[in-house]
Design an enzyme around this catalytic site. Structure first.
Site, PDB file in Angstrom:
ATOM      1  N   ARG A 123       3.100  -1.067  10.533  1.00 26.93           N
ATOM      2  CA  ARG A 123       4.240  -1.023  11.458  1.00 26.93           C
ATOM      3  C   ARG A 123       4.646  -2.344  12.093  1.00 26.93           C
ATOM      4  O   ARG A 123       5.848  -2.537  12.336  1.00 26.93           O
ATOM      5  CB  ARG A 123       3.976   0.049  12.524  1.00 26.93           C
ATOM      6  CG  ARG A 123       4.049   1.447  11.931  1.00 26.93           C
ATOM      7  CD  ARG A 123       3.346   2.462  12.790  1.00 26.93           C
ATOM      8  NE  ARG A 123       1.916   2.200  12.859  1.00 26.93           N
ATOM      9  CZ  ARG A 123       1.064   2.863  13.621  1.00 26.93           C
ATOM     10  NH1 ARG A 123       1.506   3.840  14.382  1.00 26.93           N
ATOM     11  NH2 ARG A 123      -0.220   2.570  13.606  1.00 26.93           N
ATOM     12  N   THR A 143     -11.977   6.213  10.796  1.00 28.97           N
ATOM     13  CA  THR A 143     -12.032   5.708  12.173  1.00 28.97           C
ATOM     14  C   THR A 143     -11.584   6.768  13.175  1.00 28.97           C
ATOM     15  O   THR A 143     -11.766   6.607  14.372  1.00 28.97           O
ATOM     16  CB  THR A 143     -11.180   4.433  12.333  1.00 28.97           C
ATOM     17  OG1 THR A 143      -9.941   4.640  11.684  1.00 28.97           O
ATOM     18  CG2 THR A 143     -11.872   3.241  11.727  1.00 28.97           C
ATOM     19  N   ASP A 179      -3.629   4.297  -1.916  1.00 32.60           N
ATOM     20  CA  ASP A 179      -4.615   4.746  -0.919  1.00 32.60           C
ATOM     21  C   ASP A 179      -4.670   6.279  -0.911  1.00 32.60           C
ATOM     22  O   ASP A 179      -4.133   6.918  -0.014  1.00 32.60           O
ATOM     23  CB  ASP A 179      -4.207   4.185   0.449  1.00 32.60           C
ATOM     24  CG  ASP A 179      -5.244   4.438   1.521  1.00 32.60           C
ATOM     25  OD1 ASP A 179      -6.397   4.790   1.188  1.00 32.60           O
ATOM     26  OD2 ASP A 179      -4.905   4.273   2.711  1.00 32.60           O
ATOM     27  N   LYS A 192       0.836  -1.205   0.000  1.00 39.35           N
ATOM     28  CA  LYS A 192       0.000   0.000   0.000  1.00 39.35           C
ATOM     29  C   LYS A 192       0.869   1.253   0.000  1.00 39.35           C
ATOM     30  O   LYS A 192       1.760   1.397   0.836  1.00 39.35           O
ATOM     31  CB  LYS A 192      -0.910   0.007   1.237  1.00 39.35           C
ATOM     32  CG  LYS A 192      -1.812   1.239   1.333  1.00 39.35           C
ATOM     33  CD  LYS A 192      -2.884   1.045   2.389  1.00 39.35           C
ATOM     34  CE  LYS A 192      -2.577   1.665   3.721  1.00 39.35           C
ATOM     35  NZ  LYS A 192      -2.662   3.134   3.745  1.00 39.35           N
ATOM     36  N   LYS A 227      -7.655   8.083  -1.193  1.00 42.77           N
ATOM     37  CA  LYS A 227      -8.942   8.556  -0.639  1.00 42.77           C
ATOM     38  C   LYS A 227      -9.466   9.764  -1.419  1.00 42.77           C
ATOM     39  O   LYS A 227      -9.689  10.848  -0.877  1.00 42.77           O
ATOM     40  CB  LYS A 227      -8.806   8.886   0.849  1.00 42.77           C
ATOM     41  CG  LYS A 227      -8.430   7.676   1.696  1.00 42.77           C
ATOM     42  CD  LYS A 227      -8.467   7.979   3.186  1.00 42.77           C
ATOM     43  CE  LYS A 227      -8.139   6.765   4.023  1.00 42.77           C
ATOM     44  NZ  LYS A 227      -6.749   6.293   3.901  1.00 42.77           N
ATOM     45  N   HIS A 234     -11.714  12.460  -3.230  1.00 48.87           N
ATOM     46  CA  HIS A 234     -13.012  13.051  -2.869  1.00 48.87           C
ATOM     47  C   HIS A 234     -13.101  14.416  -3.540  1.00 48.87           C
ATOM     48  O   HIS A 234     -12.487  15.390  -3.094  1.00 48.87           O
ATOM     49  CB  HIS A 234     -13.092  13.197  -1.341  1.00 48.87           C
ATOM     50  CG  HIS A 234     -14.439  13.593  -0.839  1.00 48.87           C
ATOM     51  ND1 HIS A 234     -14.732  13.666   0.498  1.00 48.87           N
ATOM     52  CD2 HIS A 234     -15.576  13.927  -1.478  1.00 48.87           C
ATOM     53  CE1 HIS A 234     -15.990  14.029   0.668  1.00 48.87           C
ATOM     54  NE2 HIS A 234     -16.524  14.206  -0.526  1.00 48.87           N
ATOM     55  N   ASP A 235     -13.860  14.494  -4.642  1.00 46.45           N
ATOM     56  CA  ASP A 235     -14.005  15.765  -5.359  1.00 46.45           C
ATOM     57  C   ASP A 235     -15.228  15.634  -6.260  1.00 46.45           C
ATOM     58  O   ASP A 235     -15.955  14.639  -6.163  1.00 46.45           O
ATOM     59  CB  ASP A 235     -12.717  16.050  -6.171  1.00 46.45           C
ATOM     60  CG  ASP A 235     -12.471  17.549  -6.347  1.00 46.45           C
ATOM     61  OD1 ASP A 235     -13.430  18.280  -6.693  1.00 46.45           O
ATOM     62  OD2 ASP A 235     -11.319  17.987  -6.147  1.00 46.45           O
TER      63      ASP A 235
HETATM   64  O1  C5P Z   1       0.993   0.586  10.889  1.00 47.76           O
HETATM   65  P1  C5P Z   1      -0.408   0.095  10.845  1.00 47.76           P
HETATM   66  O2  C5P Z   1      -0.543  -1.411  10.733  1.00 47.76           O
HETATM   67  O3  C5P Z   1      -1.266   0.660  11.932  1.00 47.76           O
HETATM   68  O4  C5P Z   1      -0.910   0.691   9.425  1.00 47.76           O
HETATM   69  C1  C5P Z   1      -2.200   0.560   8.965  1.00 47.76           C
HETATM   70  C2  C5P Z   1      -2.348   1.309   7.675  1.00 47.76           C
HETATM   71  O5  C5P Z   1      -3.741   1.397   7.399  1.00 47.76           O
HETATM   72  C3  C5P Z   1      -1.832   2.751   7.696  1.00 47.76           C
HETATM   73  O6  C5P Z   1      -1.402   3.067   6.379  1.00 47.76           O
HETATM   74  C4  C5P Z   1      -3.048   3.551   8.089  1.00 47.76           C
HETATM   75  O7  C5P Z   1      -3.023   4.853   7.594  1.00 47.76           O
HETATM   76  C5  C5P Z   1      -4.163   2.753   7.415  1.00 47.76           C
HETATM   77  N1  C5P Z   1      -5.477   2.886   8.043  1.00 47.76           N
HETATM   78  C6  C5P Z   1      -5.725   2.581   9.365  1.00 47.76           C
HETATM   79  N2  C5P Z   1      -6.966   2.704   9.900  1.00 47.76           N
HETATM   80  C7  C5P Z   1      -7.946   3.095   9.142  1.00 47.76           C
HETATM   81  C8  C5P Z   1      -7.746   3.396   7.804  1.00 47.76           C
HETATM   82  C9  C5P Z   1      -6.469   3.273   7.287  1.00 47.76           C
HETATM   83  O8  C5P Z   1      -4.818   2.201  10.095  1.00 47.76           O
HETATM   84  N3  C5P Z   1      -9.154   3.162   9.680  1.00 47.76           N
END
Ligand code: C5P
Length: 222
Positions: free
Chosen positions: A203, A112, A57, A31, A59, A61-62
């Site tokens: 992460r 979220t 990713d 991603k 997102k 929106h327009d």
């Molecule tokens: O590092 P981690 O596993 O938390 O990364 C999750 C990925 O998913 C990040 O790129 C984060 O921006 C994205 N994301 C998220 N929660 C959401 C939507 C997207 O963690 N509700």
């Protein structure tokens, strides 16, 4: 199909490319998010795409015409998944789907980071679950291939969209790993059992000293 998507969230181009090269053969997709795209643009996407399938990713929106133009460019980049905001409405979603025939366009419902109080401040006076499910249904009806959704929303979202659309689920943590700043998490097994098609992990892989071991462990857990 390997459901694992690794989020390559980093500002440095060399680091992102190194991850894409190392992880690409062992995961379903990687991603690329807004930070990397704003820093390095479509050229980075092309380079990453040489090593892995890409989930872009952005997102979007327009107005429909503008989103269609952006989606057309993403289609030309060869990405596999592209996000748009469901709250852009059915015409915007349909315009993106039509402009990007080789891409699965998926919709983000309620971020979220928004709770019930913030939702009412922005004029969407619904409880969060109702709004998530309403936007998910609308997006699929408008032609989206699926939705992004948090683990606790999966069961309710599946109820309104059915089994066919894809669900892309962040907040995935391997059993026994640190949760970090994610509040609503699930293990790969639990998320798959609740109807997740793809699992997004960042992460826990990218911050680990032996990321390929984490990937291999995750690949055994879904
Ligand atoms: O590092 P981690 O596993 O938390 O990364 C999750 C990925 O998913 C990040 O790129 C984060 O921006 C994205 N994301 C998220 N929660 C959401 C939507 C997207 O963690 N509700």
């Amino acid at each position: 199909m390997n459901p694992l998507i690794v989020a390559l969230d980093h500002p440095d181009r060399a680091q992102i490319l190194a991850w894409a090269t190392d992880f690409g053969p062992h995961v379903g997709m990687v991603k690329i998010g807004l930070e990397a795209f704003c820093a390095h643009g479509p050229d980075l996407v092309r380079s990453v795409h040489d090593h892995a399938e890409v989930f872009l990713d952005l997102k979007l929106h327009d107005i429909p015409n503008t989103v269609a133009g952006a989606a057309r460019q993403c289609n030309a980049l060869g990405v596999s998944l592209l996000t748009v905001h469901a709250s852009g409405g059915p015409e915007m979603i349909a315009a993106a789907v039509e402009a990007a025939p080789d891409v699965r366009v998926i919709a983000v419902t309620v971020l979220t980071s928004l709770d019930a109080q913030t939702l009412s401040v922005v004029g969407q006076g619904q409880d969060v679950n109702t709004q998530v499910q309403r936007l998910a249904k609308m997006a699929i009806d408008a032609g989206a291939a699926g939705v992004v959704c948090a683990p606790p929303d999966l069961v309710g979202v599946r109820r309104v969209i059915g089994d066919t659309p894809i669900t892309v689920v962040p907040g995935i943590r391997p059993a026994g790993s640190a949760v970090g700043d994610q509040k609503r998490v699930a293990t790969p097994e639990a998320a798959r059992a609740m109807g997740a098609t793809y699992l997004v992990v960042g992460r826990p892989i990218t911050c680990d000293p032996t990321p390929l071991k984490v990937i291999s462990r995750l690949n055994g857990q879904h």
